[in-house]
Design a protein around this motif. Sequence first.
Motif, PDB file in Angstrom:
ATOM      1  N   ALA A 160      23.128  40.358  32.293  1.00 41.21           N
ATOM      2  CA  ALA A 160      22.565  39.029  32.747  1.00 41.21           C
ATOM      3  C   ALA A 160      23.591  38.040  33.190  1.00 41.21           C
ATOM      4  O   ALA A 160      23.376  37.416  34.226  1.00 41.21           O
ATOM      5  CB  ALA A 160      21.587  38.443  31.537  1.00 41.21           C
ATOM      6  N   VAL A 161      24.817  38.043  32.587  1.00 40.85           N
ATOM      7  CA  VAL A 161      25.722  36.947  32.752  1.00 40.85           C
ATOM      8  C   VAL A 161      26.167  37.540  34.133  1.00 40.85           C
ATOM      9  O   VAL A 161      26.385  36.505  35.066  1.00 40.85           O
ATOM     10  CB  VAL A 161      26.672  36.960  31.748  1.00 40.85           C
ATOM     11  N   ILE A 162      26.689  38.684  34.450  1.00 34.47           N
ATOM     12  CA  ILE A 162      27.225  39.264  35.330  1.00 34.47           C
ATOM     13  C   ILE A 162      26.236  39.007  36.574  1.00 34.47           C
ATOM     14  O   ILE A 162      26.682  38.459  37.951  1.00 34.47           O
ATOM     15  CB  ILE A 162      27.426  40.867  35.532  1.00 34.47           C
ATOM     16  N   LEU A 163      25.017  39.273  36.474  1.00 34.27           N
ATOM     17  CA  LEU A 163      23.880  39.012  37.679  1.00 34.27           C
ATOM     18  C   LEU A 163      23.921  37.540  38.174  1.00 34.27           C
ATOM     19  O   LEU A 163      23.851  37.087  39.236  1.00 34.27           O
ATOM     20  CB  LEU A 163      22.337  39.472  37.332  1.00 34.27           C
ATOM     21  N   ALA A 164      24.210  36.601  37.042  1.00 33.77           N
ATOM     22  CA  ALA A 164      23.965  35.211  37.291  1.00 33.77           C
ATOM     23  C   ALA A 164      25.237  34.546  38.041  1.00 33.77           C
ATOM     24  O   ALA A 164      25.081  33.843  38.938  1.00 33.77           O
ATOM     25  CB  ALA A 164      23.922  34.539  35.789  1.00 33.77           C
ATOM     26  N   VAL A 165      26.208  35.372  37.666  1.00 35.07           N
ATOM     27  CA  VAL A 165      27.686  34.972  38.414  1.00 35.07           C
ATOM     28  C   VAL A 165      27.421  35.276  39.856  1.00 35.07           C
ATOM     29  O   VAL A 165      28.139  34.662  40.716  1.00 35.07           O
ATOM     30  CB  VAL A 165      28.879  35.542  37.648  1.00 35.07           C
ATOM     31  N   ILE A 166      26.972  36.610  40.040  1.00 39.07           N
ATOM     32  CA  ILE A 166      26.781  36.935  41.499  1.00 39.07           C
ATOM     33  C   ILE A 166      25.925  35.909  42.184  1.00 39.07           C
ATOM     34  O   ILE A 166      26.285  35.603  43.378  1.00 39.07           O
ATOM     35  CB  ILE A 166      26.022  38.251  41.624  1.00 39.07           C
TER      36      ILE A 166
ATOM     37  N   SER B 187      13.412  36.324  37.297  1.00 32.74           N
ATOM     38  CA  SER B 187      12.658  37.111  36.144  1.00 32.74           C
ATOM     39  C   SER B 187      13.553  37.883  35.224  1.00 32.74           C
ATOM     40  O   SER B 187      13.222  37.797  33.934  1.00 32.74           O
ATOM     41  CB  SER B 187      11.231  37.767  36.589  1.00 32.74           C
ATOM     42  N   TYR B 188      14.514  38.488  35.838  1.00 35.78           N
ATOM     43  CA  TYR B 188      15.222  39.612  35.043  1.00 35.78           C
ATOM     44  C   TYR B 188      16.070  38.764  34.360  1.00 35.78           C
ATOM     45  O   TYR B 188      16.523  39.197  33.242  1.00 35.78           O
ATOM     46  CB  TYR B 188      16.030  40.390  36.033  1.00 35.78           C
ATOM     47  N   LEU B 189      16.658  37.801  34.664  1.00 34.63           N
ATOM     48  CA  LEU B 189      17.649  36.770  33.704  1.00 34.63           C
ATOM     49  C   LEU B 189      16.919  35.898  32.815  1.00 34.63           C
ATOM     50  O   LEU B 189      17.319  36.173  31.534  1.00 34.63           O
ATOM     51  CB  LEU B 189      18.025  35.535  34.676  1.00 34.63           C
ATOM     52  N   VAL B 190      15.625  35.969  32.768  1.00 36.49           N
ATOM     53  CA  VAL B 190      14.922  35.196  31.673  1.00 36.49           C
ATOM     54  C   VAL B 190      14.630  36.540  30.696  1.00 36.49           C
ATOM     55  O   VAL B 190      14.734  36.177  29.465  1.00 36.49           O
ATOM     56  CB  VAL B 190      13.408  34.849  32.406  1.00 36.49           C
ATOM     57  N   LEU B 191      14.552  37.718  31.014  1.00 35.13           N
ATOM     58  CA  LEU B 191      14.329  38.526  30.111  1.00 35.13           C
ATOM     59  C   LEU B 191      15.520  39.018  29.357  1.00 35.13           C
ATOM     60  O   LEU B 191      15.512  39.437  28.192  1.00 35.13           O
ATOM     61  CB  LEU B 191      13.752  40.034  30.640  1.00 35.13           C
ATOM     62  N   GLY B 192      16.724  38.606  29.993  1.00 31.78           N
ATOM     63  CA  GLY B 192      17.946  39.030  29.490  1.00 31.78           C
ATOM     64  C   GLY B 192      18.352  37.810  28.393  1.00 31.78           C
ATOM     65  O   GLY B 192      19.396  37.852  27.651  1.00 31.78           O
ATOM     66  N   LEU B 193      17.614  36.667  28.691  1.00 31.26           N
ATOM     67  CA  LEU B 193      18.173  35.404  27.750  1.00 31.26           C
ATOM     68  C   LEU B 193      17.999  35.697  26.274  1.00 31.26           C
ATOM     69  O   LEU B 193      18.739  35.183  25.654  1.00 31.26           O
ATOM     70  CB  LEU B 193      17.405  34.203  28.438  1.00 31.26           C
ATOM     71  N   PRO B 194      16.810  36.201  25.940  1.00 32.35           N
ATOM     72  CA  PRO B 194      16.514  36.428  24.256  1.00 32.35           C
ATOM     73  C   PRO B 194      17.669  37.279  23.902  1.00 32.35           C
ATOM     74  O   PRO B 194      18.049  37.023  22.739  1.00 32.35           O
ATOM     75  CB  PRO B 194      15.332  36.988  24.285  1.00 32.35           C
ATOM     76  N   PHE B 195      18.168  38.224  24.749  1.00 36.52           N
ATOM     77  CA  PHE B 195      19.255  38.928  23.890  1.00 36.52           C
ATOM     78  C   PHE B 195      20.627  38.283  23.705  1.00 36.52           C
ATOM     79  O   PHE B 195      21.358  38.345  22.781  1.00 36.52           O
ATOM     80  CB  PHE B 195      19.535  40.102  24.872  1.00 36.52           C
TER      81      PHE B 195
END
Length: 642
Positions: free
Chosen positions: A129-135, A165-173
Amino acid sequence: MNPSKWLWLASLAFLPFLFAKNGQTQIDSVLFRTTVWSVVNFLILVFSFKEIPFSIFKKIGVVSFLGYAAIGIFSYFLVHFLYAPFQLEGISEIIRLINCFFSIIFSIHFIKKEEKLLSLLTKIISLQAVILAVIGLLQYIGALQNCADGVAPCGFLVNRNLFGSYLVLGLPFALLGFQNAIKKQNKEENNFITSISYLVGIIFILIGVYLSQTRSAYVATAFIGLFYVLYFLLNLRFLYVALTVLVLGSVGGFVFYKYSILNTGNFDQNSKEKSWRDLTQTDSQAERLLLWEKTLSMIKENPFLGVGFQNWKYQIPKYSLEGLRSEKNEVNVQRPHNDFLWIAAESGIITLLFYLFLMSYLVYVGIKNKNILVLVVFAFLIDSVFSFPKERIVHTLILTTSIGIILIDDRKLFSKNSLSESNTKKEIDKVEEIKIEEKPIIQNSKNKKKIKSKNKKTGSKLVQKHIEKPKVILPTFKIIPTYLAYLSLFVLAICVYISFVQNRDKAKTIDLLINNQSRNFNAVLPLADQINDYFVPSDYFINSVYMHKGYAYLNLKNPKAAKENYLKGLEQMPYSIALLKQVAVLYQSEKKYDSAIFYYDKMQKIIPHLPETYQQMYNNYLLKKDTLSAKEMIEKCPAPCK
């Protein structure tokens, strides 16, 4: 070393970064990822099916597959054989449900077998999720190319809705990793650096969500943050948390209504009498509301069985395209942008109730055991109100993995003392070996002889009993796991084959469209014949494969073959405006005016205010010398007809 565990982790780590070669379109990625997902699950089961206990299959089957999935599949096949036997595109949805089932089983099996895997899994999904957010951040500042409206990584997440929405699903992890880091008391593990790393990752994810400009992601993130702070950090009772969320949600809902298109008071003075339906041509939010209204009409007409998986897009024109962009051929809608309505429309209200029961049960178990990953379920449900995460493979994979982790804590399904059959056998053997070693080594020779004679007698009796047994031996409960494992492999092999065919042939429809546009009609026909129109009845723009063939035959001066293909296309897609128009024109050229009027009338019901339809019906009535009906068409025409 068993590679199944690492294959499972690799699929979770890399599947979001995989995308199809042709077009990089959303649907293309769905089919491509479905194929990869099926192959991976098949290989995981090949390497580990002897290790997975039968109890997991049985318990998860009762919770999920015998509920929502089984009822949905049953209703689909019933609809297919009764009403729509000409295409089976919805098999892709069944393949996704089967893969969901096995993903839940694998997450339970691997994490129960090795608890440290949960920590590694948390790091993988958080880092992802962090990698996608940085992109996304690099796209925002212009360092990387942007391929979508808003920020979204090119190819593998294709648009901002998928991205946010995918970042939101990665946030709980990431929150789970942070929570575990601050709870640890072992100083040697350098918890301070770990905690800071997770905290920085959470900040990047939140920035990515903000840059995605996705309203559903904003709502889900706010809910996750509020719930996490109150319930998991401050340890307030769930009742207080629920009341707080309800109050703040009501305030947020009021603000949303106050400044949204739902409130007609926000319209200017010249359009105060207009409703949101009149603004659908320019506002996507209003268009979704109109889609929901039409979907409700579909549900009312098909309340129990629905219209079948993947048939919503073919049936929605029946309820009129008026007010949608599809009315002007700008875009063909493929889903209602609400998973709850989508499930009810395609599988019936009963299937929706089973789905809601499953999700409610997961929320109950997660809250009861204070599992942070229950926030993944909440985020998925919130996104389902505004979007369609159940069709997105990477989103569904994260959800099913979280479901498995949540269900591990359910004592009704998995008691702490319950062990797999293989493990219990090993422990029993070890206990017997220990008992044998504890026996005295020195024994009297007389006792030895007695024991030997007794063993001979008992052995002969056992041989006699063995001879007396019947030749046909029915399978016992202990053999069931082996049969079930091989059956599962067979089912997954079928899933791999069908998903491969659908992905391959869907990609061919792009070449089909290109050849038709470049007027290379001789290449269209053999290419269309290669496509399995039973599994792939249409291209990405919901144009029938038979539509492409008919158009090619028409330009090759074979109108009879063209009409035959158009009519075959209408069997699969009975409300396709393009097919209805072509058939009506051909009947008109054959001077079969009644048939032409019949198909133009169907067009008129789908798009009530299209002047061209009234004009053509007027012409056909004149040609059959029915001046009275022709006059009625002229009077009904919304624009001046000649």
